[in-house]
Motif scaffolding. Structure first.
Motif: not given
Length: 322
Positions: A139, A142, A145-151, A264
């Motif tokens: 990960y 992440l 680039k913070p990603n909501v879907q991956q969280c 998140y």
């Protein structure tokens, strides 16, 4: 004593370093601003979800879910947030130290083989590999680039493992972003979820400034004390809820959303804390370079004056002898 040429070369070297640290400080400040905007955009959703859960749980005292049922701990998962790059002070070192403390604590009771780590960030992933711990996935992206879907995917995977009994406890280790000059190292339980503790967690954040002066920090401390005194417990909107289709279905929809939000939020806090720590570190380095330049310029001027004095003495001494 160093020669004038050596001192001049040193001044040039420090000047070049100062330009780099100053540029990195400005870049970190810009990235911090973007991270603060991301947190600010997330807060309305967080507040509304919290409002719904508080109101519902305050009215339904017997509301329970599989996610809030504690059990004997035999297997543990740690979600650890760090960064992909360095030059951010003790940010990564503090996270790794707390992770090692948690691993040591659980290894004494359940053994290292029963500990899983979800490393978010290259620095912590490298340390997990060196320690020989079990890493669940890659990960590193992440952290940049913070990603909501991956969280959401991570939260769903952890929730599924918890429901099926593959893990008995999940903890988050990250920095809570309080302000540009204050990041709080945090270790808290993710599963089983304690809804009252989570909903009453410290949410104080300063998202409006990048100033890290002592005066600003004192203002934030005083404002936090005033907010603490003014804080009130939420009251239910309605004493008689009509739950459809049933309470378990409602909780099994709301609580996973809270779990997604927790992951998140921790990610955004960690990203903002990283940029704030790097900004402070680069500002400190720039200030140190300025002080070093002042000392070198003073030394250069003294050496130059001494050289001129020696030449004058030589000329005067030669004329007297003649």
């Amino acid at each position: 004593m160093a020669s004038l040429k050596e001192i001049k070369n040193r001044i040039g070297s420090v000047n070049s370093t100062r330009k780099i640290t100053s540029a990195m400080k400005m870049v970190a400040s810009s990235k911090l601003h973007h991270a603060q905007v991301m947190i600010e955009n997330m807060l309305p959703y967080e507040n509304l979800l919290e409002h719904i859960l508080k109101s519902f749980l305050a009215a339904e005292a017997e509301a329970q879910s599989v996610y809030d049922q504690p059990r004997p701990v035999k297997k543990v998962a740690l979600v650890v947030y760090a960064s992909n790059s360095s030059l951010c002070g003790g940010f990564n070192a503090n996270i790794i130290k707390m992770m090692q403390q948690a691993v040591q604590q659980y290894s004494d009771t359940i053994g290292t083989e029963n500990i899983e780590v979800y490393p978010i960030g290259r620095k912590v992933a490298e340390k997990v590999g060196k320690l020989g711990l079990k890493a669940c996935g890659d990960y590193t992206a992440l952290a940049d680039k913070p990603n909501v879907q991956q969280c959401i995917e991570i939260a769903m995977e952890l929730g599924k493992k918890f429901r099926h009994g593959d893990i008995d406890k999940v903890e988050l280790i990250y920095h809570h972003f309080k302000s540009a000059g204050s990041q709080i190292l945090t270790r808290k339980t993710f599963l089983p979820i304690d809804i009252e503790e989570e909903l009453n967690r410290d949410k104080e954040r300063d998202l409006t400034t990048n100033i890290v002066t002592k005066e600003a920090q004192e203002y934030l401390r005083q404002r936090g004390e005033r907010q603490h005194h003014q804080q009130e417990e939420a009251k239910p909107l309605n004493d008689n809820f009509i739950v459809e289709p049933d309470m378990d279905s409602v909780l099994n929809k709301l609580i996973p959303k809270l779990l997604h939000l927790m992951l998140y939020t921790a990610l955004l806090d960690s990203v903002a804390s990283e940029h704030a720590a790097r900004m402070v570190a680069m500002q400190t380095a720039t200030d140190n370079a300025d002080e070093l330049l002042r000392q070198l310029n003073l030394q250069y001027n003294k050496s130059r004056q001494q050289a001129i004095t020696n030449e004058l003495l030589d000329i005067v001494g030669g004329s007297v002898n003649n």
